[in-house]
Design an enzyme around this catalytic site. Structure first.
Site, PDB file in Angstrom:
ATOM      1  N   SER A  53      -0.425  -4.877   9.339  1.00  0.00           N
ATOM      2  CA  SER A  53      -1.168  -5.979   9.191  1.00  0.00           C
ATOM      3  C   SER A  53      -1.284  -6.770  11.407  1.00  0.00           C
ATOM      4  O   SER A  53      -1.596  -8.309  11.389  1.00  0.00           O
ATOM      5  CB  SER A  53      -0.520  -7.900   8.078  1.00  0.00           C
ATOM      6  N   LYS A 121       7.596   1.563   4.913  1.00  0.00           N
ATOM      7  CA  LYS A 121       6.969   1.557   3.419  1.00  0.00           C
ATOM      8  C   LYS A 121       5.693   2.024   4.245  1.00  0.00           C
ATOM      9  O   LYS A 121       5.446   2.595   5.045  1.00  0.00           O
ATOM     10  CB  LYS A 121       6.653  -0.136   3.776  1.00  0.00           C
ATOM     11  N   GLU A 190       0.046  -5.341  -4.340  1.00  0.00           N
ATOM     12  CA  GLU A 190      -0.924  -6.451  -3.079  1.00  0.00           C
ATOM     13  C   GLU A 190      -2.087  -6.679  -4.678  1.00  0.00           C
ATOM     14  O   GLU A 190      -2.896  -5.835  -5.057  1.00  0.00           O
ATOM     15  CB  GLU A 190      -1.130  -5.535  -2.517  1.00  0.00           C
TER      16      GLU A 190
END
Length: 272
Positions: A53, A121, A190
């Site tokens: 992000s 991740k 998510e």
């Protein structure tokens, strides 16, 4: 199930699994630079995610896809230098693990060696199983990421809630169980229905960290710029803003500029 909180001097992957078994919720936030990571760690956040992000909030891109492995390593190394307690997890960026397991391993090794991070991740389920196993076999801890996977935004076509349909929900549960079976220490869910997220959390022994996945999971993660209100344009339903830093910072910077223009800054006490 015990709710007694253990005082961890250093969070490890083992700590997180203990926290789940003890019923202690896990806090997770993003950070991309030394100063912010220092604040997040001092505040007691358990897991610090150096997320892709950064492509959005640090570089201004519309998606997470443009950020490179070199850029992720730069951000991760800055964060690691600041952190004394939290577990630092780094996203493998788009294009660094999708082609084959060997590439995935090379990318993960670079992150671990060059940044000093504690884990990586990856987004995806059974389709990246072999890559996950390859990384785990090298002794690198892996966290999974299911549900809305932003690196696949052009496949989905939208950032809307995932796994509403039974077939996709069943696959998500199977993928989560696969991630546990191969050896992942946790998984991010998510933007999926809260009841489905609860089913996943109840079906596996590793921690399930939610973002837009309800409150019945084992912990929560947010992008720090979002929860501090540094971006007025992003306001999904799952986001709770704890400050309005965009407004406060704009006001403070505007006052500084005005003080310089008026010669109010610096005053006599602010000079040598």
């Amino acid at each position: 199930m015990s709710t007694a909180k253990k005082d961890y001097k250093r969070i490890t992957t083992k700590s997180l699994i203990e926290m789940k078994s003890n019923g202690e919720k896990i806090s997770m936030l993003t950070a991309y630079d030394y100063t912010m990571a220092k604040i997040v760690d001092t505040a007691g956040v358990d897991v610090i995610l150096v997320g892709d992000s950064a492509s959005n909030v640090m570089a201004g891109h519309e998606t997470t896809l443009p950020i490179t492995l070199d850029q992720m390593i730069y951000h991760a190394s800055s964060v690691v230098r600041a952190v004394e307690r939290g577990l630092v997890v780094v996203d493998l960026p788009f294009g660094s693990y999708q082609s084959d397991p060997k590439e995935a391993l090379r990318s993960a090794i670079r992150i671990m060696k060059e940044s000093g991070a504690h884990a990586v991740k990856l987004e995806g389920g059974k389709e990246i199983k072999e890559s996950i196993k390859k990384i785990l076999n090298a002794g690198i801890p892996v966290m999974g990421h299911l549900g809305l996977t932003p690196q696949s935004i052009y496949k989905f076509g939208t950032y809307s809630v995932r796994a509403k349909e039974e077939q996709e929900a069943e696959k998500l549960i199977e993928d989560a169980q696969m991630l546990e079976k191969v050896g992942c220490f946790g998984v991010v869910l998510e933007k999926i229905p809260a009841d489905l997220a609860k089913k996943v959390a109840d079906s596996i022994s590793i921690p399930v960290i939610g973002i837009g996945a309800g409150g019945a999971v084992d912990g929560q993660v947010l992008v720090i710029h979002d929860m501090l209100g540094m971006n007025n344009e992003f306001s999904p339903r799952f986001l709770r803003r704890y400050l309005n830093l965009y407004e406060e910072m704009t006001k403070a910077i505007g006052q500084y500029a005005a003080d310089v223009k008026s010669s109010d800054f610096p005053n006599a006490s602010e000079q040598y």
